[in-house]
Design a protein around this motif. Structure first.
Motif, mmCIF file in Angstrom:
data_model
loop_
_atom_site.group_PDB
_atom_site.id
_atom_site.type_symbol
_atom_site.label_atom_id
_atom_site.label_comp_id
_atom_site.label_asym_id
_atom_site.label_seq_id
_atom_site.Cartn_x
_atom_site.Cartn_y
_atom_site.Cartn_z
ATOM 1 N N GLY A 1 0.785 -1.221 0.000
ATOM 2 C CA GLY A 1 0.000 0.000 0.000
ATOM 3 C C GLY A 1 0.814 1.267 0.000
ATOM 4 N N LEU A 2 2.100 1.169 0.379
ATOM 5 C CA LEU A 2 2.956 2.352 0.439
ATOM 6 C C LEU A 2 3.830 2.529 -0.798
ATOM 7 C CD1 LEU A 2 4.044 2.216 4.184
ATOM 8 C CD2 LEU A 2 2.142 3.477 3.144
ATOM 9 N N GLN A 3 3.704 1.619 -1.771
ATOM 10 C CA GLN A 3 4.501 1.748 -2.989
ATOM 11 C C GLN A 3 3.930 2.859 -3.871
ATOM 12 O OE1 GLN A 3 7.376 -0.056 -2.853
ATOM 13 N NE2 GLN A 3 6.376 -0.445 -0.885
ATOM 14 N N PRO A 4 4.800 3.689 -4.470
ATOM 15 C CA PRO A 4 4.315 4.881 -5.179
ATOM 16 C C PRO A 4 3.796 4.600 -6.585
ATOM 17 C CG PRO A 4 6.702 4.810 -5.220
ATOM 18 C CD PRO A 4 6.272 3.651 -4.366
ATOM 19 N N LEU A 5 2.737 5.281 -6.939
ATOM 20 C CA LEU A 5 2.193 5.310 -8.294
ATOM 21 C C LEU A 5 1.883 6.769 -8.621
ATOM 22 C CD1 LEU A 5 1.033 3.815 -10.831
ATOM 23 C CD2 LEU A 5 -1.190 3.903 -9.648
ATOM 24 N N HIS A 6 2.530 7.282 -9.644
ATOM 25 C CA HIS A 6 2.352 8.687 -10.035
ATOM 26 C C HIS A 6 2.528 9.639 -8.842
ATOM 27 C CE1 HIS A 6 1.197 7.053 -13.810
ATOM 28 N NE2 HIS A 6 -0.024 6.724 -13.463
ATOM 29 N N GLY A 7 3.542 9.330 -8.029
ATOM 30 C CA GLY A 7 3.903 10.234 -6.953
ATOM 31 C C GLY A 7 3.133 10.083 -5.662
ATOM 32 N N GLN A 8 2.185 9.144 -5.611
ATOM 33 C CA GLN A 8 1.400 8.920 -4.398
ATOM 34 C C GLN A 8 1.375 7.429 -4.068
ATOM 35 O OE1 GLN A 8 -0.165 11.083 -2.356
ATOM 36 N NE2 GLN A 8 0.554 12.862 -3.521
ATOM 37 N N PRO A 9 1.398 7.068 -2.788
ATOM 38 C CA PRO A 9 1.293 5.649 -2.428
ATOM 39 C C PRO A 9 -0.005 5.044 -2.965
ATOM 40 C CG PRO A 9 1.967 6.947 -0.531
ATOM 41 C CD PRO A 9 1.576 7.928 -1.592
ATOM 42 N N ALA B 1 -2.144 3.138 -1.587
ATOM 43 C CA ALA B 1 -3.263 3.266 -0.644
ATOM 44 C C ALA B 1 -3.885 4.653 -0.689
ATOM 45 C CB ALA B 1 -2.805 2.937 0.770
ATOM 46 N N ALA B 2 -3.091 5.683 -0.990
ATOM 47 C CA ALA B 2 -3.629 7.040 -1.077
ATOM 48 C C ALA B 2 -4.602 7.164 -2.245
ATOM 49 C CB ALA B 2 -2.502 8.047 -1.223
ATOM 50 N N HIS B 3 -4.290 6.502 -3.349
ATOM 51 C CA HIS B 3 -5.211 6.506 -4.498
ATOM 52 C C HIS B 3 -6.540 5.862 -4.117
ATOM 53 C CE1 HIS B 3 -2.338 7.828 -7.629
ATOM 54 N NE2 HIS B 3 -1.439 7.139 -6.948
ATOM 55 N N VAL B 4 -6.458 4.756 -3.374
ATOM 56 C CA VAL B 4 -7.678 4.048 -2.973
ATOM 57 C C VAL B 4 -8.486 4.888 -1.982
ATOM 58 C CG1 VAL B 4 -8.596 1.923 -1.971
ATOM 59 C CG2 VAL B 4 -6.553 1.834 -3.413
ATOM 60 N N LEU B 5 -7.816 5.501 -1.031
ATOM 61 C CA LEU B 5 -8.502 6.374 -0.078
ATOM 62 C C LEU B 5 -9.229 7.510 -0.800
ATOM 63 C CD1 LEU B 5 -5.724 6.599 2.645
ATOM 64 C CD2 LEU B 5 -8.038 5.761 3.061
ATOM 65 N N ALA B 6 -8.563 8.099 -1.780
ATOM 66 C CA ALA B 6 -9.175 9.205 -2.519
ATOM 67 C C ALA B 6 -10.397 8.751 -3.298
ATOM 68 C CB ALA B 6 -8.144 9.827 -3.459
ATOM 69 N N ARG B 7 -10.385 7.518 -3.771
ATOM 70 C CA ARG B 7 -11.533 6.974 -4.499
ATOM 71 C C ARG B 7 -12.690 6.624 -3.567
ATOM 72 N NH1 ARG B 7 -12.081 6.183 -10.291
ATOM 73 N NH2 ARG B 7 -10.028 6.601 -11.144
ATOM 74 N N TYR C 1 0.780 4.996 7.657
ATOM 75 C CA TYR C 1 -0.602 4.922 7.165
ATOM 76 C C TYR C 1 -1.478 5.974 7.845
ATOM 77 C CZ TYR C 1 -0.074 0.768 4.271
ATOM 78 O OH TYR C 1 0.284 -0.113 3.266
ATOM 79 N N ALA C 2 -1.242 6.213 9.125
ATOM 80 C CA ALA C 2 -2.022 7.237 9.822
ATOM 81 C C ALA C 2 -1.807 8.604 9.191
ATOM 82 C CB ALA C 2 -1.654 7.266 11.300
ATOM 83 N N ALA C 3 -0.548 8.909 8.851
ATOM 84 C CA ALA C 3 -0.258 10.182 8.194
ATOM 85 C C ALA C 3 -0.878 10.225 6.804
ATOM 86 C CB ALA C 3 1.245 10.390 8.110
ATOM 87 N N LEU C 4 -0.862 9.078 6.130
ATOM 88 C CA LEU C 4 -1.442 8.987 4.791
ATOM 89 C C LEU C 4 -2.950 9.231 4.825
ATOM 90 C CD1 LEU C 4 -0.476 8.187 1.910
ATOM 91 C CD2 LEU C 4 -1.224 5.861 2.441
#
Length: 207
Positions: free
Chosen positions: A30-38, A40-46, A65-68
């Motif tokens: 979940g912490l691996q980057p895709l287009h500059g964001q982890p 998990a961050a993409h999933v959270l945004a969705r 993850y808490a910071a994310l």
């Protein structure tokens, strides 16, 4: 028949990021980057626009993850069972923590999950009086793929899932079969892509 109304506030979103990442060499997927964001961050945004509150199931790097999840006030949960017993353990933690009638889960490696995942799953749950709703897709050859960890689940099933896991069971679909379950067909296969290797991640990152 007119579908009964529902609100995003009725649903808690859960990002499943508690696995070992074995197919990525043991890294925290979940912490691996895709287009500059982890990832998990993409999933959270969705998930954020589709749910009332957000949770993250993670067994490592909880502070990261808490910071994310901070922009969405997402809370981080660890499995209550040892040794990374699989996605059902993450689901159980989410079902226990949720303060809503429904939990909507998605894996941390699915950055393009559908924007209407919650709406379509909830409409099906209400129309068919189902306790669990999952997704499927059909490819150009007509082959159907099931996506069981993209799931809308009634939080009242927490005790039953706990008993199932305590009995040593781990199979997701077998637990679903114990309940009234339904499947929603989606047409966009890409929305359910799981990025399972560092090579796949690098290829998508270049795209």
């Amino acid at each position: 028949m007119t579908a009964r109304p529902f609100a995003c506030a009725d649903i808690t979103g859960l990002v499943l990021a508690g696995g070992r990442g074995q197919r990525m060499g043991g890294v925290d997927k979940g912490l691996q980057p895709l287009h500059g964001q982890p990832l998990a961050a993409h999933v959270l945004a969705r998930l954020a626009p589709q749910t009332g509150t957000l949770l993250i199931s993670a067994n490592r790097n909880s502070q990261t993850y808490a910071a994310l999840g901070a922009p969405w006030h997402a809370r981080v949960l660890a499995d209550t069972l040892p040794d990374f017993p699989g996605p059902l353990a993450g689901l159980l933690a989410g079902l226990r923590e949720a303060r809503t009638d429904w939990l909507l889960s998605a894996p941390c490696d699915s950055p393009w999950l559908p924007a209407d995942l919650a709406a379509r799953c909830m409409e099906t749950a209400l129309a068919r009086d189902a306790s669990i709703v999952t997704a499927s897709t059909t490819d150009a050859a007509g082959e159907v793929s099931m996506h069981p960890v993209f799931a809308l689940i009634r939080t009242t099933l927490a005790d039953d899932l706990a008993a199932y896991l305590e009995a040593g069971e781990r199979k997701v679909r077998a637990w679903y079969a114990r309940h009234t379950a339904a499947v929603v067909p989606f047409h966009d296969e890409r929305a359910f892509y799981n990025i399972n290797s560092l090579q796949d991640l690098a290829a998508f990152d270049r795209a």
